[in-house]
Design an enzyme around this catalytic site. Sequence first.
Site, PDB file in Angstrom:
ATOM      1  N   ASP A  83       0.801  -1.230   0.099  1.00  0.00           N
ATOM      2  CA  ASP A  83       0.107  -0.206  -0.081  1.00  0.00           C
ATOM      3  C   ASP A  83       0.631   1.191  -0.271  1.00  0.00           C
ATOM      4  OD1 ASP A  83       0.995  -0.517   2.737  1.00  0.00           O
ATOM      5  OD2 ASP A  83      -0.641   1.044   3.534  1.00  0.00           O
ATOM      6  N   GLU A 178       0.139  -1.502   5.454  1.00  0.00           N
ATOM      7  CA  GLU A 178       1.064  -1.092   6.470  1.00  0.00           C
ATOM      8  C   GLU A 178       0.925   0.479   6.898  1.00  0.00           C
ATOM      9  OE1 GLU A 178       5.306   0.446   7.650  1.00  0.00           O
ATOM     10  OE2 GLU A 178       3.832   1.274   6.113  1.00  0.00           O
TER      11      GLU A 178
HETATM   12 ZN   LIG Z   1       7.154   2.146   4.056  1.00  0.00          ZN
END
Ligand SMILES: [Zn+2]
Length: 412
Positions: A83, A178
């Site tokens: 992401d 993340e």
């Molecule tokens: Zn990163």
Amino acid sequence: MLNFTLKERFLRYVLIDTQSDPASLTFPSTEKQKDLGIVLVKELHAIGITDAEIDEFGYVYATIPENTEKSNVPVIFFCSHMDTSPDCSGSGVKPIVHQNYRGEDLLLPDDPSQIIKLAEHPDLKNQIGNDVITASGTTLLGADNKAGLAEIMDACYQLVNHPEIKHGKIRILFTPDEEIGRGVDKVDIKKLGAYAGYTIDGESAGNMENETFSADGARLIIKGISAHPGFAKGKMESAIKIAGEIIAALPFELSPEGTDGMQGFVHPVSVSGHVESAEIDFIIRDFDENKLTAHANTIRGIAVEVLKNYPGSSCELQVKPQYRNMKAMLDNHPEIVMYGMEAIKRACLDAKLCSIRGGTDGSRLSFMGLPCPNIFAGEHAFHGKQEWVSVQDMQKAVETILHLCMIWEERG
Ligand SMILES: [Zn+2]
């Protein structure tokens, strides 16, 4: 034909919008992250890594079987996240390769106000002669962490095609979400089946990070006293105003804008409320876990002091642990960082051990039993329109990964 160069891989991945969304209640937070996961699985299959798969949550797992005769080489894994940050658009990214960088300021054509200045990006001095990749001015680039993805993918290709590189079993893990702190929420540790690993998500070539912040979230709930504003004299105690006074009293020397290096901070991230009650959400950060309590007590102390002028009101601070400094875990297995530093040196770089003023997937994995420091990916100025990375730094990260595989085999 799906065999790409490192640069080609990176330029493919940044075209795919994989922005995560903290407001989403689904997992992954945005379905489009799987678009990249599917591409990665296809490329892994094309490389010959037949077990590569994407699961319902968007995690990509893959294995490079061992080719060593030794039976006791620990299984290690390499991890990057798919992401990109919700802070800056990742839709319609137009990467630009600035070949043979000469030290000039880099103009981003789609927004004339976006100029990557050498004076503001001192690491660009180390890129003379390199090929620097930027976005075009209206989006982030996504080198965080697609540089890491491209590097791990290229390392996979090299490992499969160079059987002379001896290694133990290598596991690959690509995570969604993340950037919104959920990167390891649904990871299957058992399935990953590794002893230790490395996130490839750091900044300058040569850097390795073995420390992250320890992090708590805190919510201060303020109860005030409501009254009709026309008849409120001597009665009303506005929770909104109490919240305002508490925020105004937070010490500058304990704020994100007033700290750096190894200093921690207390940071209000959102406020909501009305006259009768209000809530302030904080993040609390420090490298020293024990100081988190002291920082929470600072908030409490300020609240108590402010409330002295509001005898009918009250407050409560609820603290929730978020993640912990991975150093505590890594210190129990010093070889993991040691081999990382050695791999960086073998890639002919100055190895530098650093700390991150933030968290990584690795900080949580380390506390789930998988010690996991962070290695440079070459990404710079992440989460913004001036993000950049050089092809040559990415190449060095690939070399570092390959050396790591060999070092673990040698020592096995
Ligand atoms: Zn990163």
